[in-house]
Design a protein around this motif. Structure first.
Motif, PDB file in Angstrom:
ATOM      1  N   GLY A  77      -8.669   5.259  -3.088  1.00 13.98           N
ATOM      2  CA  GLY A  77      -7.521   6.099  -2.734  1.00 13.98           C
ATOM      3  C   GLY A  77      -7.947   7.537  -2.499  1.00 13.98           C
ATOM      4  O   GLY A  77      -9.066   7.811  -2.039  1.00 13.98           O
TER       5      GLY A  77
ATOM      6  N   SER B 147       1.742   6.183  -5.292  1.00 17.39           N
ATOM      7  CA  SER B 147       1.711   7.463  -4.576  1.00 17.39           C
ATOM      8  C   SER B 147       2.264   8.524  -5.512  1.00 17.39           C
ATOM      9  O   SER B 147       3.378   8.384  -6.034  1.00 17.39           O
ATOM     10  CB  SER B 147       2.553   7.408  -3.301  1.00 17.39           C
ATOM     11  OG  SER B 147       2.019   6.463  -2.401  1.00 17.39           O
ATOM     12  N   SER B 148       1.530   9.609  -5.684  1.00 15.91           N
ATOM     13  CA  SER B 148       1.887  10.616  -6.685  1.00 15.91           C
ATOM     14  C   SER B 148       2.940  11.569  -6.153  1.00 15.91           C
ATOM     15  O   SER B 148       2.838  12.068  -5.020  1.00 15.91           O
ATOM     16  CB  SER B 148       0.643  11.405  -7.105  1.00 15.91           C
ATOM     17  OG  SER B 148       0.997  12.446  -7.986  1.00 15.91           O
TER      18      SER B 148
ATOM     19  N   ASN C 226      -3.057   9.354  -4.048  1.00 19.72           N
ATOM     20  CA  ASN C 226      -2.590   7.984  -4.292  1.00 19.72           C
ATOM     21  C   ASN C 226      -3.784   7.096  -4.606  1.00 19.72           C
ATOM     22  O   ASN C 226      -4.938   7.509  -4.465  1.00 19.72           O
ATOM     23  CB  ASN C 226      -1.845   7.450  -3.062  1.00 19.72           C
ATOM     24  CG  ASN C 226      -2.725   7.448  -1.824  1.00 19.72           C
ATOM     25  OD1 ASN C 226      -3.590   6.595  -1.666  1.00 19.72           O
ATOM     26  ND2 ASN C 226      -2.542   8.446  -0.942  1.00 19.72           N
TER      27      ASN C 226
ATOM     28  N   LYS D 151      -0.055  -0.433  -5.924  1.00 25.26           N
ATOM     29  CA  LYS D 151      -0.187   0.808  -5.153  1.00 25.26           C
ATOM     30  C   LYS D 151       0.659   1.885  -5.812  1.00 25.26           C
ATOM     31  O   LYS D 151       1.786   1.636  -6.242  1.00 25.26           O
ATOM     32  CB  LYS D 151       0.272   0.615  -3.711  1.00 25.26           C
ATOM     33  CG  LYS D 151      -0.582  -0.363  -2.917  1.00 25.26           C
ATOM     34  CD  LYS D 151      -0.088  -0.485  -1.473  1.00 25.26           C
ATOM     35  CE  LYS D 151      -0.972  -1.432  -0.682  1.00 25.26           C
ATOM     36  NZ  LYS D 151      -0.545  -1.534   0.739  1.00 25.26           N
TER      37      LYS D 151
ATOM     38  N   ASN E 165       7.898   3.779  -5.198  1.00 22.25           N
ATOM     39  CA  ASN E 165       6.743   3.029  -4.735  1.00 22.25           C
ATOM     40  C   ASN E 165       7.194   1.668  -4.224  1.00 22.25           C
ATOM     41  O   ASN E 165       8.282   1.181  -4.537  1.00 22.25           O
ATOM     42  CB  ASN E 165       5.736   2.846  -5.869  1.00 22.25           C
ATOM     43  CG  ASN E 165       5.078   4.161  -6.282  1.00 22.25           C
ATOM     44  OD1 ASN E 165       4.176   4.632  -5.612  1.00 22.25           O
ATOM     45  ND2 ASN E 165       5.556   4.750  -7.375  1.00 22.25           N
TER      46      ASN E 165
END
Length: 538
Positions: free
Chosen positions: A144, A91-92, A99, A89, A59
């Motif tokens: 998101g 993000s998976s 995200n 922030k 990330n």
């Protein structure tokens, strides 16, 4: 209205500037109980979308800012109000395409346990570890994509609890550096917008790690009770009087180095002793050289610092009788007083106000006429038959003896009672005691002080004649009177020894001492009576 990064950055910058412009500030102490901290930090998330705990490689690296107000409670505990803000922030990697972006703020109240409390580490240690725990509010706006759908802004206002471990580095007396890691558990699962029956319905999964670094400065002014310009914590001489010049340790100046500060030193330019307010004393007798008439020989203050070996109050150079025993009163020449001029000094004179020879300890000797009165008195002391009751014929003699004692005030009288051998031993002993005591009682009635007359009984143990004959028995029945110097051994005891007791009589052969008694032949064997009854006597 939500947290603004600009405000937090401004607060952090203000704290840094405060540390730079406050040269007398120190790390938080009992003197400076309130401290401000400014920090930069890094959040890490763990939840239904995944985790970046201890790893932000996937990330964007983002930092936030925070601050704290801490209040000193004790060497072991502080209380702190903490705030932090960051735009975060995520993000998976577990759920492709999902995200969230969040603006996250935390406001907490915590209790800090300090390990530099004087028991584990010193309070002024360079490294100062601590632990903190508490709770507060978790505030976030999050948006998101989750569950394949975009989601708008979720406004979150939920309680949270946290725990923190930290290290403080005491960089100087002005600034400390803090490195901390805290675990935050907000009571929400909506930061990543994954919640509900299809996603772990029984758990609140959104959690955060917060790593921070910052500086801390303490506010306030160090205590300086004696107002000498040196803080109490550094002051090695607290309580210095106002206006006294001091050194960097807060101790009064001492120019001559004799341990007596100048403001108390009567001889500030000459090394002296504290007991004399800083003035010198060469012979060490406690008298300043300026006041000492014998400055090189130890002496006494009352003698102008001159010696007096025998301590009689006359200095050695004027003493005509050196070596006088301690405590003896002397005249101006240092010789013992002799008030009655009999050649026996008062300290050896048992009668210092009445002249007497040294052979009698300085007391008047008993005249021959007085001795004769004492010896003949025994002939005129009579008692009722077999009793200790004085007959009136005894009174003139006892009155004469009372008058004799007033002529010899330095003497004590001894009265000793005796009996013949007729009757039981214990009866005779008691009778002799009682008769002597009866004579003493009468003399007390004539004004003789009780401490100047003593009575005792010897029973039949000290005969002066043969008890086998009536004439001898009459002589043995007697009361004797003697004078002896007060404080000397009792004259009767010198003559006869200690007065016997009944138990002592019972230990002697045949029940009584035999000294001075003629042996009595036993009659032909006859049956002896069961018990010997007292025999009547005059």
């Amino acid at each position: 209205m939500f947290f603004k990064p600009q405000l937090l950055r401004g607060a952090a910058l203000g704290a840094v500037m405060l540390g730079m412009v406050a040269p007398h500030a120190q790390a938080q102490t009992p003197d400076r109980k309130t401290a401000l901290s400014a920090n930069v930090g890094l959040l890490q998330y763990r939840g239904n979308m995944g985790s970046d705990f201890w790893n932000r490689s996937g990330n964007d690296l983002m930092v936030g800012g925070g601050g704290a107000i801490t209040r000193y409670l004790s060497p072991s505990f502080d209380v702190a109000l903490l705030g932090y803000y960051e735009t975060y922030k995520f993000s998976s990697e577990l759920r492709a395409g999902e995200n969230f972006d969040a603006r996250i703020g935390m406001v907490d109240l915590g209790i800090k346990l300090k390990l530099n409390n004087g028991k584990i580490l010193k309070e002024e240690s360079f490294i100062q570890p601590y632990l903190m725990g508490g709770g507060g509010m978790f505030l976030a706006n999050s948006s998101g994509r989750a569950n394949g759908q975009d989601f708008g802004i979720n406004q979150i206002r939920r309680p949270e609890v946290f725990g923190q471990a930290g290290l403080r580095f005491r960089l100087s007396e002005v600034v400390s550096l803090d490195l901390t890691t805290s675990y935050h558990y907000p009571f929400t699962e909506r930061v990543d917008n994954l919640y509900g029956p299809t996603v772990n319905p029984d758990k609140l999964y959104d959690r955060f790690l917060l790593h921070q670094a910052g500086i801390t400065v303490a506010l306030g002014k160090a205590k300086d009770e004696d107002k000498d310009g040196v803080s109490d914590k550094k002051d090695k001489c607290p309580g210095t009087p106002a206006g006294v010049a001091v050194d960097p340790n807060g101790c009064p100046l001492d120019k001559d180095g004799d341990g007596v500060p100048d403001y108390q030193d009567k001889c500030p330019d000459v090394k002296g002793v504290a007991a004399l307010q800083g003035c010198p004393d060469r012979d060490g007798d406690g008298i300043t050289d300026a006041d000492d008439k014998c400055p090189d020989t130890p002496g006494k203050a009352e003698l102008g610092g001159c010696p007096d070996a025998d301590n009689d109050g006359v200095i050695d150079q004027n003493d005509k009788c050196p070596g006088t025993p301690a405590g003896v009163k002397v005249d101006a020449n240092g010789c013992p007083l002799d008030r009655d001029g009999d050649g026996v000094p008062d300290y050896q004179d048992r009668c210092p106000d009445r002249a007497g020879p040294a052979s009698n300890k300085g007391c008047p000797e008993i005249k021959a006429e007085a001795k004769k009165r004492l010896q003949e008195a025994t002939k005129f002391i009579n008692f009722e038959f077999n009793k200790a009751v004085l007959l009136p014929s005894s009174y003139p003699t006892l009155k004469d003896l009372a008058a004799l004692m007033s002529e010899y005030p330095d003497y004590t009288m001894s009265i000793a009672g005796h009996t013949d051998s007729k009757g039981a031993d214990d009866y005779n002993l008691r009778l002799s005691y009682d008769r002597a005591a009866s004579a003493r009682t009468y003399m007390l009635s004539q004004g003789v002080p009780a401490d100047r007359i003593e009575s005792r009984g010897y029973g039949e143990t000290k005969p002066i004649a043969d008890n086998a004959k009536a004439a001898g028995q009459a002589l043995n029945r007697r009361v004797e009177f003697d004078l002896y110097l007060t404080g000397e051994p009792n004259s009767a005891e010198v003559k006869y020894g200690p007065a016997p007791t009944i138990s002592e009589l019972q230990k002697t052969p045949e029940g009584r001492p035999t000294a001075g008694k003629a042996p009595v032949k036993k009659a032909p064997a006859k049956k002896a009576p069961a018990k010997k009854a007292p025999v009547k006597r005059k």
